[in-house]
Design a protein around this motif. Structure first.
Motif, short mmCIF file in Angstrom:
data_model
loop_
_atom_site.label_atom_id
_atom_site.label_comp_id
_atom_site.label_asym_id
_atom_site.label_seq_id
_atom_site.Cartn_x
_atom_site.Cartn_y
_atom_site.Cartn_z
N LYS A 139 0.13 -0.99 -10.91
CA LYS A 139 -1.24 -1.57 -10.36
C LYS A 139 -1.26 -2.34 -9.07
CE LYS A 139 -1.65 -4.65 -13.19
NZ LYS A 139 -1.55 -5.97 -12.92
N THR A 155 -4.38 -10.86 -7.97
CA THR A 155 -4.67 -12.23 -8.90
C THR A 155 -3.58 -12.57 -9.72
OG1 THR A 155 -5.75 -11.00 -10.70
CG2 THR A 155 -7.26 -11.45 -9.06
N GLY A 156 -2.76 -11.81 -10.07
CA GLY A 156 -1.17 -11.99 -10.79
C GLY A 156 -0.67 -13.06 -9.97
N TYR A 192 -2.00 -16.56 -10.33
CA TYR A 192 -1.55 -17.12 -11.81
C TYR A 192 0.02 -17.61 -11.42
CZ TYR A 192 -5.65 -15.92 -14.32
OH TYR A 192 -6.75 -16.06 -14.79
N ARG A 193 0.88 -16.66 -10.48
CA ARG A 193 2.34 -17.23 -10.27
C ARG A 193 2.37 -18.29 -9.62
NH1 ARG A 193 6.09 -13.23 -11.43
NH2 ARG A 193 5.29 -11.20 -12.51
N VAL A 250 4.87 -17.99 -16.60
CA VAL A 250 3.28 -17.90 -16.40
C VAL A 250 2.18 -17.68 -17.35
CG1 VAL A 250 3.47 -15.22 -15.75
CG2 VAL A 250 1.96 -16.73 -14.56
N ARG A 273 -7.86 -20.63 -16.53
CA ARG A 273 -8.45 -19.34 -16.39
C ARG A 273 -9.87 -19.46 -15.61
NH1 ARG A 273 -5.72 -15.32 -17.96
NH2 ARG A 273 -7.21 -13.89 -17.22
N ARG A 302 -5.95 -8.51 -14.56
CA ARG A 302 -6.13 -8.33 -16.06
C ARG A 302 -7.37 -8.41 -16.63
NH1 ARG A 302 -1.30 -8.50 -14.67
NH2 ARG A 302 0.45 -8.45 -15.99
N ASP A 303 -8.23 -9.18 -15.97
CA ASP A 303 -9.72 -9.37 -16.42
C ASP A 303 -10.85 -9.02 -15.19
OD1 ASP A 303 -8.98 -11.61 -14.67
OD2 ASP A 303 -9.67 -13.05 -16.12
N ARG A 353 5.55 -10.66 -22.54
CA ARG A 353 4.57 -11.30 -21.57
C ARG A 353 3.11 -10.60 -21.81
NH1 ARG A 353 3.70 -11.59 -16.10
NH2 ARG A 353 5.21 -9.83 -15.48
N ASP A 400 -0.13 -12.47 -23.18
CA ASP A 400 -1.41 -12.60 -22.19
C ASP A 400 -2.77 -11.68 -22.99
OD1 ASP A 400 0.19 -13.72 -20.29
OD2 ASP A 400 0.66 -11.81 -19.27
O1 DC Z 1 0.54 -8.86 -12.59
P1 DC Z 1 1.34 -10.31 -12.75
O2 DC Z 1 2.72 -9.89 -13.50
O3 DC Z 1 1.92 -10.59 -11.38
O4 DC Z 1 0.63 -11.32 -13.34
C1 DC Z 1 1.37 -12.27 -13.51
C2 DC Z 1 0.64 -13.06 -14.78
O5 DC Z 1 -0.66 -13.54 -14.77
C3 DC Z 1 0.76 -12.21 -16.09
O6 DC Z 1 1.52 -12.87 -17.04
C4 DC Z 1 -0.57 -11.88 -16.36
C5 DC Z 1 -1.75 -13.00 -15.59
N1 DC Z 1 -2.78 -12.64 -15.23
C6 DC Z 1 -3.75 -12.82 -15.89
O7 DC Z 1 -3.78 -13.33 -17.04
N2 DC Z 1 -5.05 -12.54 -15.24
C7 DC Z 1 -5.08 -11.83 -14.17
N3 DC Z 1 -6.40 -11.20 -13.57
C8 DC Z 1 -4.16 -11.59 -13.56
C9 DC Z 1 -2.78 -12.13 -14.11
#
Ligand code: DC
Length: 220
Positions: A16, A34-35, A38-39, A98, A108, A130-131, A177, A181
């Motif tokens: 992605k 966007t991940g 969150y990180r 995370v 969120r 993810r969303d 993970r 999630d």
């Molecule tokens: O894509 P990533 O592995 O960097 O995402 C980090 C964390 O954030 C992963 O546990 C999922 C969460 N996340 C989320 O819940 N919603 C998003 N839009 C992006 C990431």
């Protein structure tokens, strides 16, 4: 150029981030990971000594986080209160923590609102997470779910981490993970109107081509 918002969701290791970034470059668009947000707020909560099992404390830490994220696909930069955390947020201690933030609904809501503000501030942007297709930007011009088999996802994440992780650690980071999630967001099945691109048998260039084709098929 015409205004364009592209939303891309998918599980860890689906390719992605790198695919979305390259699609953004080719579309002359900004890129939002966007991940990484969150990180970054997770790094901030840990740095501030927040008890991650205390939902109210996590919410407060996220709301207080002074977060900057670059939306230039050629500049990877994330800062918290001016500290460059671009590399630190990729460390296993952040990956392991995370989900405690990503499954906190108030956290969120705060991040979704910041993400919408960033998206709205750009004429052209590819946002991934993810969303994004379902919650953050359901009205995007194009929406894609990028999937890959479990085997392909484990292999890619392993390569990304330079082969330094044991099979068990990788499974914990990728599969466990995603399982945690997906209790709060669905990124395994495409919502109505969202195109699925399966990258299991595609190389990077083929995946970028498939994603760009899915974008132009929807953005009419
Ligand atoms: O894509 P990533 O592995 O960097 O995402 C980090 C964390 O954030 C992963 O546990 C999922 C969460 N996340 C989320 O819940 N919603 C998003 N839009 C992006 C990431």
């Amino acid at each position: 150029m015409q205004k364009l918002t592209v939303a891309i969701d998918g599980p860890s290791g689906s390719g992605k981030s790198s695919v979305s970034k390259e699609a953004a470059r080719r579309l002359g668009a900004a890129y939002l990971d966007t991940g990484a947000m969150y990180r970054a707020v997770t790094w901030h909560a840990l740095d501030a000594g927040t008890d991650l099992s205390d939902a109210a404390a996590v919410e407060a830490a996220v709301k207080a986080a002074d977060l900057f994220i670059s939306t230039d696909p050629d500049l990877e930069l994330v800062t918290i209160h001016g500290t460059d955390v671009t590399q630190a947020i990729r460390e296993p201690f952040v990956s392991e923590a995370v989900s405690a933030v990503a499954t906190n609904l108030a956290a969120r809501a705060e991040l979704v609102s910041r993400q919408r503000a960033i998206i709205n501030a750009h004429e052209r942007i590819v946002a991934e997470g993810r969303d994004i297709t379902t919650v953050v930007a359901p009205d995007a011009n194009a929406r894609i779910l990028l999937t890959a088999s479990e085997e392909a996802r484990l292999r890619r994440r392993g390569l990304q981490l330079g082969g330094t992780q044991s099979a068990e650690a990788l499974e914990a980071q990728v599969l466990a993970r995603d399982a945690k999630d997906s209790t709060v967001v669905n990124f395994t099945v495409a919502a109505d109107g969202v195109a699925t691109v399966d990258s299991s048998d595609l190389d990077f260039e083929q995946t970028v081509t498939a994603v760009l084709a899915a974008i132009s098929a929807q953005d009419k």
